[in-house]
Scaffold this motif. Structure first.
Motif, PDB file in Angstrom:
ATOM      1  N   LEU A  37      57.781  74.099  67.132  1.00 53.53           N
ATOM      2  CA  LEU A  37      57.908  74.187  65.679  1.00 53.53           C
ATOM      3  C   LEU A  37      59.255  74.816  65.337  1.00 53.53           C
ATOM      4  O   LEU A  37      59.602  75.881  65.848  1.00 53.53           O
ATOM      5  CB  LEU A  37      56.779  75.037  65.085  1.00 53.53           C
ATOM      6  N   ILE A  57      53.871  72.114  56.881  1.00 51.77           N
ATOM      7  CA  ILE A  57      54.534  71.685  58.118  1.00 51.77           C
ATOM      8  C   ILE A  57      54.611  70.153  58.175  1.00 51.77           C
ATOM      9  O   ILE A  57      53.626  69.458  57.920  1.00 51.77           O
ATOM     10  CB  ILE A  57      53.791  72.241  59.343  1.00 51.77           C
ATOM     11  N   HIS A 111      57.823  69.435  65.116  1.00 56.93           N
ATOM     12  CA  HIS A 111      57.254  69.817  63.825  1.00 56.93           C
ATOM     13  C   HIS A 111      58.195  70.813  63.144  1.00 56.93           C
ATOM     14  O   HIS A 111      58.869  71.602  63.817  1.00 56.93           O
ATOM     15  CB  HIS A 111      55.875  70.445  64.012  1.00 56.93           C
TER      16      HIS A 111
END
Length: 280
Positions: free
Chosen positions: A134, A171, A180
């Protein structure tokens, strides 16, 4: 706070008197424990500082500069992408010795290539099989991650910290890869307070439980309290400096603000040889 204040004051006082000594450029290097071209007995940071000089030249934002921020996605077999894979490997070796779930990418000032490094490191990290990565845009003043990756967020970090959204709604997944991104949608009037809040700490702990690696694209370090607060929430910090442009005193001040003990290594951006004009 006295030490941080002194460091900022020192950088501001010395800026007009920067040295213009020339520096011999070297091959593009991502350093995470071994210094490029340094004298014997010289430390990583000392060797890097020796090679930097002043006089910054802010680059105008255009389509080319935006594409460079995601070169690992557009040209995954390029020399530059391989350099970011080397950086990933060095960080992975460090992660085997200590927890590195949250990694902050920092720079002294804007224009050093911090967002470029964060985006491309996140991209090559997400290419590893079975790894959930992420990328979090933590610049609530001038966010660039969503532009670099062609995202159009409807919600973002500010909305989550203000209690107006949840992470799963904000997200986004980058098309064409497994990365992501938690982008920035709104720019609040109190970014420092939000980034330094207990809600931000709780959010990062939650994200670290859901992803194998969380990479933070931080705001510039000097002149703002944002990066200092964020660096204390991360497991480690990578500092980005631009060869031949980042002033030595600014690097030293940033290291003092961020706490040298948290620095994992340095990305030397824009270092080239005469035969290899890659630019990153």
């Amino acid at each position: 706070m006295g030490k941080v204040y002194d460091a900022l004051q020192k950088a501001e006082a010395q800026r007009p008197a920067r040295s213009a000594a020339s520096v011999r450029p070297s091959e593009a290097v991502m350093t995470g424990g071994v210094s490029p071209v340094r004298d014997r007995g010289e430390s990583l940071l000392d060797g890097l500082l020796r090679r930097l000089r002043g006089q910054r030249k802010p680059a105008a934002e255009d389509g080319t500069s935006i594409n460079k921020r995601r070169i690992a996605l557009l040209h995954p077999d390029s020399f530059v992408a391989e350099q970011f894979r080397s950086l990933r490997a060095r960080l992975d070796s460090l992660a085997a010795q200590r927890p590195l779930r949250t990694l902050a990418i920092a720079s002294a000032l804007p224009g050093e290539g911090k967002t470029t490094a964060a985006v491309n490191l996140a991209l090559v990290s997400s290419m590893a099989v079975g790894r959930r990565v992420l990328l979090v845009d933590c610049d609530l003043r001038k966010p660039k991650v969503h532009t670099a990756l062609g995202l159009r967020p409807e919600l973002g970090l500010a909305e989550i910290l203000a209690g107006q959204a949840t992470p799963d709604r904000a997200i986004l997944k980058v098309e064409g890869c497994e990365l992501h991104v938690l982008p920035v949608r709104g720019t609040p009037s109190n970014p420092s307070e939000l980034l330094g809040s207990e809600r931000m700490r709780t959010l990062l702990e939650e994200l670290a439980r859901g992803y194998d690696q969380v990479i933070l694209d931080m705001p510039p370090t000097l002149g703002l309290p944002d990066a200092k607060a964020l660096s204390e929430l991360a497991d480690g910090v990578v500092l980005v400096v631009r060869a031949d442009e980042t002033p030595q005193e600014d690097v030293e001040a940033a290291l003092d603000v961020l706490d040298r003990r948290r620095i994992l290594g340095v990305v030397l951006n824009g270092a080239v040889t005469d035969s290899q004009r890659y630019g990153y």
